[in-house]
Design an enzyme around this catalytic site. Sequence first.
Site, short mmCIF file in Angstrom:
data_model
loop_
_atom_site.label_atom_id
_atom_site.label_comp_id
_atom_site.label_asym_id
_atom_site.label_seq_id
_atom_site.Cartn_x
_atom_site.Cartn_y
_atom_site.Cartn_z
N ARG A 215 47.27 40.46 71.24
CA ARG A 215 47.23 39.04 72.03
C ARG A 215 47.19 38.09 70.69
O ARG A 215 47.91 37.12 70.76
CB ARG A 215 46.26 38.99 72.79
CG ARG A 215 46.52 39.49 74.32
CD ARG A 215 45.36 39.69 75.04
NE ARG A 215 45.55 40.09 76.37
CZ ARG A 215 45.63 41.63 76.58
NH1 ARG A 215 45.18 42.42 75.66
NH2 ARG A 215 46.04 42.15 78.02
N ASP A 244 50.27 45.88 73.45
CA ASP A 244 50.02 45.33 74.65
C ASP A 244 51.18 44.59 75.00
O ASP A 244 52.14 44.68 74.34
CB ASP A 244 48.64 44.46 74.80
CG ASP A 244 48.11 44.73 76.26
OD1 ASP A 244 48.91 44.25 77.26
OD2 ASP A 244 46.90 45.08 76.28
N HIS A 321 51.48 47.56 80.79
CA HIS A 321 51.20 46.67 79.70
C HIS A 321 52.30 46.73 78.64
O HIS A 321 51.95 46.80 77.51
CB HIS A 321 49.73 46.84 79.39
CG HIS A 321 48.62 46.22 80.14
ND1 HIS A 321 48.38 45.07 79.99
CD2 HIS A 321 47.74 46.92 80.89
CE1 HIS A 321 47.15 44.63 81.19
NE2 HIS A 321 46.96 45.70 81.53
N GLU A 381 45.97 48.93 85.07
CA GLU A 381 46.75 47.85 85.95
C GLU A 381 47.90 48.36 85.93
O GLU A 381 48.90 47.32 85.57
CB GLU A 381 46.12 46.73 85.06
CG GLU A 381 44.70 46.37 85.05
CD GLU A 381 44.30 45.27 84.11
OE1 GLU A 381 43.19 44.32 84.72
OE2 GLU A 381 44.96 44.89 83.25
N TRP A 446 35.90 51.04 82.43
CA TRP A 446 35.67 49.55 82.16
C TRP A 446 35.23 48.86 83.35
O TRP A 446 35.12 47.38 83.02
CB TRP A 446 36.84 48.99 81.56
CG TRP A 446 38.16 48.99 82.32
CD1 TRP A 446 38.97 49.76 82.68
CD2 TRP A 446 38.50 47.76 83.35
NE1 TRP A 446 40.32 49.17 83.51
CE2 TRP A 446 39.82 48.11 83.93
CE3 TRP A 446 38.08 46.44 83.35
CZ2 TRP A 446 40.51 47.44 84.76
CZ3 TRP A 446 38.71 45.57 84.59
CH2 TRP A 446 39.77 46.10 85.14
N TYR A 471 31.98 43.89 77.80
CA TYR A 471 33.18 43.11 77.54
C TYR A 471 32.75 41.92 76.71
O TYR A 471 32.18 40.86 77.21
CB TYR A 471 33.90 42.81 78.89
CG TYR A 471 35.02 43.67 79.15
CD1 TYR A 471 34.82 44.97 79.02
CD2 TYR A 471 36.17 43.16 79.51
CE1 TYR A 471 35.79 46.08 79.32
CE2 TYR A 471 37.15 44.26 79.70
CZ TYR A 471 37.03 45.45 79.69
OH TYR A 471 38.14 46.36 79.95
N PHE A 472 33.01 41.88 75.41
CA PHE A 472 32.51 40.83 74.63
C PHE A 472 33.40 39.73 74.64
O PHE A 472 33.49 38.71 73.85
CB PHE A 472 32.02 41.49 72.98
CG PHE A 472 30.91 42.01 72.87
CD1 PHE A 472 30.05 42.65 74.08
CD2 PHE A 472 30.57 42.55 71.78
CE1 PHE A 472 29.02 43.17 74.14
CE2 PHE A 472 29.41 43.56 71.70
CZ PHE A 472 28.66 43.67 72.82
N ASP A 473 34.42 39.55 75.37
CA ASP A 473 35.16 38.42 75.49
C ASP A 473 34.49 37.73 76.61
O ASP A 473 35.12 36.47 76.86
CB ASP A 473 36.68 38.91 75.81
CG ASP A 473 36.73 39.86 77.07
OD1 ASP A 473 36.01 40.76 77.20
OD2 ASP A 473 37.76 39.64 77.85
N TRP A 521 38.55 41.43 74.02
CA TRP A 521 40.15 41.27 74.23
C TRP A 521 40.20 39.60 73.71
O TRP A 521 39.53 39.01 74.13
CB TRP A 521 40.31 41.38 75.74
CG TRP A 521 40.05 42.75 76.14
CD1 TRP A 521 38.91 43.23 76.64
CD2 TRP A 521 40.80 43.85 76.06
NE1 TRP A 521 39.11 44.47 77.10
CE2 TRP A 521 40.22 44.96 76.71
CE3 TRP A 521 42.19 43.95 75.55
CZ2 TRP A 521 40.72 46.22 76.97
CZ3 TRP A 521 42.75 45.16 75.95
CH2 TRP A 521 42.17 46.46 76.42
N THR A 522 41.43 39.62 73.24
CA THR A 522 41.29 38.31 72.25
C THR A 522 42.41 37.21 72.59
O THR A 522 42.89 36.31 72.20
CB THR A 522 42.01 38.48 71.10
OG1 THR A 522 43.28 39.23 70.91
CG2 THR A 522 41.13 39.43 69.97
N GLU A 523 42.19 37.07 74.03
CA GLU A 523 43.07 36.09 74.78
C GLU A 523 42.86 34.54 74.20
O GLU A 523 43.51 33.77 74.06
CB GLU A 523 42.84 36.11 76.53
CG GLU A 523 43.74 37.15 77.19
CD GLU A 523 42.80 38.33 77.20
OE1 GLU A 523 43.38 39.15 78.12
OE2 GLU A 523 41.70 38.61 76.53
#
Length: 812
Positions: A215, A244, A321, A381, A446, A471-473, A521-523
Amino acid sequence: MIDIINKSIFSATSIEISEQYSPIRAYRLSFASSNFTKQLQIHTNMRFKPWYLLSIVILLLYGCNSKQETTNIQIIPEPLSVEEHNDRPFVINNRFIVQLSDSVMLPAVSLLKDITHKDIELLWSSEGINKKADLVLQINPELDSLGHEGYVLDINTKQIMIQSAGAEGLFYAIESIRQLLPVSFDTNTSLSLPTCRITDKPRFAWRGMHLDVSRHFMPTSFIKKYIDYLAMHKLNVFHWHLVDGIGWRIEIESHPELTSIGAWRKVKPGLKPWQEFEVWREGDSEEKYGGYYTQDEIREVVAYAAQKHITVIPEIELPGHSEVVFQCYPHLACKDATGQHIKNTGVYCASNPKGYQLLEDVLEEVLELFPSEYIHIGGDEVNKKHWKECPDCQKMMNKNGYDAHELQSHFVNHFDTWLKNKNRKLIGWHEILEGQLSPSATVMFWASEKQVKEYLEKGHPTVLTTGSHLYFDHYQSMSKHEPQAFGGNAPLKKVYDYEPIPSDLEPKYANLVLGVQANIWTEYMPDEQQVEYMLFPRIAALSEIAWQQKDKKDWAHFRQKMDLMLERYKSLGVNYAHSALRPEIKFELLPQSQQMKVTIDTELNADVYYTADGSEPTLNRANAYRDPFLLESSATIKAIAVKDGEVYGETEVKDAILHKAAGAEVTLNCQPTDKYSANGPYTLVDTEFGGDKWGNGKWLGILNHDFEAIINLKAPKDIRSVQLSCVEATGAGIFYPVSFEVFTSVDGTEYTKAGSWKLDKTYQRPWSADVTHRILPVKFEKINTQFIKVRAKYPRINDMGVFLFIDEVIVE
């Protein structure tokens, strides 16, 4: 000069004695510490006798030792055991001799040099202990009970001894030494280490940290720094999310389009990267964003990580994905009923052998680059909609008697077998369990903490990356000042308190847990500074979960250790979050007295100052918070955190709304989802608001259903308004109601409409990533009533689930 170094009292003590004989002698004593500098100079015109001089020195030495307290050794993660001694510290001088016997010890030596900045002389010897050595490194098979990552670190006044059954343990012992040294120091001065014996070993074999570079791309220099951060916290797995739906980041020589096209995307103003995603091609006029790692860069990173005893696990997404792949190779997508390849899909056609071949080609090159035992294939997913529409997939399903889940298993199991034939192991997100997964496959879980037991009992080796905690996002605090993150709430203490193994899990299933890992996750992390902000200080809590033995965690002790750890982060230039130092203002309704108890806390140590009259708190004009206090009516509470005389962060503000329905009885005529059920019906009248964080556990989430609740005020009251507190995040499927109505009743049977509200906008795609909070009002002339019915309609949107999120019904 005689140096006496006492870590608990003075950072340095020196006695300088004039070497020139003179009737007038000067003796200068310097005591330097972080708190004070005291200098004493004794002048005399008498000639001292040698015994008199010696007695002074002895008294000084005795005096220092008599004051010496047990050194407070603070290491993260907490070692298995620490024995502290009261001897004089070991002194590291500018020339440092290390005895070693094998080249596998060199990474530990290199780390020591990086930490101390001293000149290190190597003394190669495998016979006994050389007294000339300052540090002796030994591989000792008799310590096999500690594993190859465990170690015994002995520090006495004259020498340091490190023993381990493996080179990894020697390395981790040096990381522990890092935390025994001062936070910062002059490289030309001597350093001291407290005398002690530390015995240590990790709880879990897999101690991982993940990073999504699809991302938002991160440069190789930062990837190495990230690996350093992992090593510093004794983590040993770097999960590199290279692929991804919106970016392919690994060079594949057999399919160059994956990076020449797939590594770059068009920048579309006003849209997030995943909204209306489109690859950038040569000649396009739009700005491009992206990047990828060459195979040489990947080899460099893997080799660098190996020197830190970190295994790099690559992730290549399949079968979902993968939107970017089909913009490079449209023929690998499913077909529709007319035979045309479907656009805007992210899932490989499960019946197309060319898709399998491309992935095998990719994995062949991946295996050459990554020597890891495990290869991560994603598997999460997977939208099976197009498989159900594709004639070729339908034919395959009918032929084999598959449903859509079993078709996914067919796809995943193909690569499980393929990897086994290459002497590697498949690992994937827990959705690969849908259908009939190969027994040899390993699962990366997860979902939430509540589901851990259920998934472990399916019988597969598992790595826990539990989304509710790791989840560190997710947000690090409830503060409105936090930068935008992805929904959930995972503050430092919540992470630290996480126990991976459910207490009621049978041992045979507990033994399937390979370890734990946190994911980034870097959104909402466009650069390395924001990654650091989300990683630190939570990585310290992760390290204690992963390393420290079960039932040994101590939050109060960890909290104390973090004071020093934050100083280390600061000295390293880490952009750590101050979230754990933000005052958190909490309200608790006391229904009997109709008062509100106010508590203000910080996760880590800090002083708190507050006001309750809406004025801005300062060090000179505010109340020092000591204990919870009570409110009789609505008020605005403002608070600041102060540490070492410095105000940290912004002022925290929270409105206490003590309304007429506070503590009332509630009947809920709709069913929230299990994940978003907060405190059940009482959530609507508990006076605790969720603010602009929809994943913080304070909201009722109603999916695809209108909201309806009846509030019993317990006695007739005059009211003039009813307000609904809602949050909206359309990108997450959370919408404001399109309308809500208020009805009142004196007996709870017959209701009369009091008023209504309608939404002042229409919804259209693309959905926004923004999160907004509104209090929706319905006002009317004074009504005396006991029962209030509130009904809110959710917007009907084709092809998607729609949530209403409501946290309070405010009655005034």
